[in-house]
Design an enzyme around this catalytic site. Sequence first.
Site, PDB file in Angstrom:
ATOM      1  N   LYS A 139       4.361 -17.916 -41.218  1.00 41.62           N
ATOM      2  CA  LYS A 139       4.274 -17.863 -42.680  1.00 41.62           C
ATOM      3  C   LYS A 139       5.542 -18.335 -43.373  1.00 41.62           C
ATOM      4  CE  LYS A 139       0.508 -14.700 -43.378  1.00 41.62           C
ATOM      5  NZ  LYS A 139      -0.028 -13.469 -43.903  1.00 41.62           N
TER       6      LYS A 139
ATOM      7  N   LYS B 240      -9.096 -19.916 -37.248  1.00 44.48           N
ATOM      8  CA  LYS B 240      -9.897 -18.754 -37.617  1.00 44.48           C
ATOM      9  C   LYS B 240     -10.370 -18.888 -39.074  1.00 44.48           C
ATOM     10  CE  LYS B 240      -8.800 -13.998 -38.173  1.00 44.48           C
ATOM     11  NZ  LYS B 240      -8.025 -12.814 -37.816  1.00 44.48           N
TER      12      LYS B 240
ATOM     13  N   LYS C  65      -9.878 -15.530 -45.211  1.00 42.53           N
ATOM     14  CA  LYS C  65     -10.347 -15.165 -46.544  1.00 42.53           C
ATOM     15  C   LYS C  65      -9.484 -15.751 -47.644  1.00 42.53           C
ATOM     16  CE  LYS C  65      -8.553 -10.433 -46.202  1.00 42.53           C
ATOM     17  NZ  LYS C  65      -7.115 -10.662 -46.229  1.00 42.53           N
TER      18      LYS C  65
END
Length: 335
Positions: free
Chosen positions: A116, A199, A202
């Site tokens: 990140k 993956k 969301k």
Amino acid sequence: MSHETQPVLFSGIQPSGHLTIGHYAGALRNWVRLQHEYDCLFCIVDLHAITVRQDPATFAERCLSFAAQYIAVGIDPQASTIFLQSHVPAHTELTWLLNCNAYVGELSRMTQFKAKTQGKTDKTIGVGLFDYPVLMAADILLYQTQLVPVGADQKQHLELTRDIAIRMNHHYGPLFTVPEGFFPEVGARIMSLQDPANKMSKSDPNANNYVALLDSPETMRKKIRRAVTDATPGITYEPDARPGVANLLNIYGAFTGESPAALAERYADKGNAALKHDLAEVIVEALQPFQQRYHDLMTNRDYLVALLRQGAQSAQQRALPTLRATYERMGFLPA
Ligand code: TRP
């Protein structure tokens, strides 16, 4: 079976982006199944969500919506404790005590932190992002949790939680249960529709990569229709050679309980279009009652707010003995 004799289970999802069919197949459905065998706490980890800047105007609404989705999917607020992390101050309090027993070295090794912050300079990396796993450890350790169902991407955070627990038990005497992770099988992992190497997420900026649990039937159909497949005729289940098709078969199987291999045989002579058409209908139909319950709940906001307040009270009460014991063993003068 009464909860007192059941092992404690804790899990949480960050209220960011949209809950997807990936959460449904990989997490939420398992939670529903496990809630009668375990003493479950299901948290909406809103404090974790602010490690990335949230729009204050939509944040509270999303937290309420996530709570409604937990319940609509079948988590029973009478059987399980559903609450918002920020409503239980014990989480942030224990985080500080754990912080002073965690090392910069071990947090710097977290692959999620590295991913990140890749390409960013220290001036733009929030301290919260770095400390994120310690807050997660506090979530888990506060309740003497035995079992933590999480995605495989959380394995390292769980290891860290265990390390901190073992370290503090060693220094201060037994304080925390050392938790075990519970990871979904590989087949239950649902990948991005446009990029099946990753993956389904969301918070993906490209909404075509995921099917949200609250997408309209038309949107669901459109997204499945556009999912990446390949030009090979017929349907086979070959996750390495045909990841897009395999992902669709995995999703299909996750919803109907059939094995992806058996589904591939059934569709062997058909094409991608037929598979996608049927899959979309399977998803739309499976989520229809969920969406109905969700919309009913969202028209009854007072009920939801009251449930969350009740959940938080119960969680805080359960967390206090561990929090107090930690203060005490570390030598703090009792308040
Ligand atoms: N970090 C987890 C994730 O992104 C969310 C989380 C926060 C969590 N605290 C937790 C999961 C405690 C399980 C237990 O998936």
